[in-house]
Design a protein around this motif. Structure first.
Motif, PDB file in Angstrom:
ATOM      1  N   MET A 188      -9.506   1.869  -1.714  1.00  0.00           N
ATOM      2  CA  MET A 188      -8.366   2.588  -1.191  1.00  0.00           C
ATOM      3  C   MET A 188      -8.195   3.203   0.044  1.00  0.00           C
ATOM      4  O   MET A 188      -7.192   4.002   0.458  1.00  0.00           O
ATOM      5  N   ARG A 189      -9.327   3.112   0.882  1.00  0.00           N
ATOM      6  CA  ARG A 189      -9.533   3.895   2.036  1.00  0.00           C
ATOM      7  C   ARG A 189      -8.826   3.241   3.321  1.00  0.00           C
ATOM      8  O   ARG A 189      -9.234   2.768   4.229  1.00  0.00           O
ATOM      9  N   ASP A 218       0.567   4.098  -2.931  1.00  0.00           N
ATOM     10  CA  ASP A 218       0.192   5.342  -2.420  1.00  0.00           C
ATOM     11  C   ASP A 218       1.224   6.480  -2.875  1.00  0.00           C
ATOM     12  O   ASP A 218       0.739   7.625  -2.801  1.00  0.00           O
ATOM     13  N   ARG A 219       2.283   6.025  -3.102  1.00  0.00           N
ATOM     14  CA  ARG A 219       3.387   7.093  -3.479  1.00  0.00           C
ATOM     15  C   ARG A 219       2.896   7.756  -4.832  1.00  0.00           C
ATOM     16  O   ARG A 219       3.507   8.760  -5.101  1.00  0.00           O
ATOM     17  N   ASP A 256      -4.956  11.331  -4.619  1.00  0.00           N
ATOM     18  CA  ASP A 256      -6.331  11.377  -3.860  1.00  0.00           C
ATOM     19  C   ASP A 256      -7.464  11.190  -4.518  1.00  0.00           C
ATOM     20  O   ASP A 256      -7.622  11.928  -5.647  1.00  0.00           O
ATOM     21  N   HIS A 304       0.932  -1.275   0.093  1.00  0.00           N
ATOM     22  CA  HIS A 304       0.010   0.025   0.000  1.00  0.00           C
ATOM     23  C   HIS A 304       0.814   1.043  -0.010  1.00  0.00           C
ATOM     24  O   HIS A 304       0.408   2.233  -0.468  1.00  0.00           O
TER      25      HIS A 304
END
Length: 243
Positions: free
Chosen positions: A176-177, A12-13, A17, A8
């Motif tokens: 994705m949360r 996430d990098r 958003d 993750h």
């Protein structure tokens, strides 16, 4: 759990958003089958030479051992690079992360994908990988081909379903949360929700929160058919009658 957190953090990098993850996979292990097999074969040859070659020409055995050591270093680098490669599809774009020392990211906006197909060779059909080819209205894009895609049927349907805005029965959208690499737990249903709804007393099993006397007084209970009465003649007021 640690591997999940690293995964993750890696995604996430690069993701924005609000991007919804459709699929994220490493390339198929067949990509590193050749370097692993070469290192294993080199070990067998070096051991055979160490046993069979005459000590007077031991330099040949030494050269073979150094060659095997080079194969091991090559294998370690390619495996580490493979572990850091990702093919990612979101609701907005397709991405390919690759490179171990020099990190590179290739991207194609999902809105520009006009055609997408995949190819499966005979080894790919046996081992379970394929090759995706994306077309984009005659324009050269940074991401056009993706090789060594595992489970190509599943990922092809998931991406096409996102492109055409339909739901695929076999696709699973990744949430994705997360927080600190941990996906959110499913919401716990409220056992008291709707306890005062009058419709719960009609045609449904008895509720734990409605006693029999309350159900008898419930206006939603069955009261039978409503009788129909003939209309009554209007009453005349004698004070308003004309003389």
């Amino acid at each position: 759990m640690a591997a999940r957190e690293r995964r993750h953090a890696e995604l996430d990098r690069y993701l924005l958003d609000g991007e919804r993850l459709v699929t994220a996979v490493h390339q198929h292990w067949g990509k590193v089958a050749e370097p692993v097999g070469s290192a294993a074969a080199g070990l067998v040859v070096a051991l055979w030479a160490d046993i069979k070659i005459d000590p007077s020409i031991a330099v040949i055995s030494t050269i073979l051992w150094w060659g095997w050591f080079a194969l091991v270093l090559r294998m370690a680098y390619l495996v580490a690079e493979w572990r850091h490669d990702w093919f990612v599809a979101t609701d907005k774009r397709l991405l390919l992360f690759y490179g171990f020392i020099t990190r590179k990211v290739s991207m194609m906006p999902l809105a520009k994908v006009t055609d997408m197909s995949y190819e499966r060779s005979i080894p790919g059909r046996i081992l379970g990988y394929g090759r995706f080819v994306m077309e984009s209205a005659g324009q050269d894009q940074a991401l056009r081909e993706v090789n060594w895609v595992p489970q190509p049927d599943h990922h092809y349907r998931a991406i096409c379903a996102e492109i055409f805005g339909v739901t695929d029965h076999d696709s699973q959208v990744i949430d994705m949360r997360w927080e600190n690499g941990v996906a959110p737990a499913a919401p716990v249903p409220d056992p008291y929700a709707g306890w005062d709804d009058p419709s719960r007393g009609t045609g449904r099993p008895d509720s734990l929160y409605r006693s029999p006397d309350l159900r008898e007084r419930d206006r939603s209970a069955d009261t039978g058919p409503i009788p129909i009465y003939p209309p009554k003649a209007p009453r005349r007021d004698p004070w308003l009658d004309d003389d």
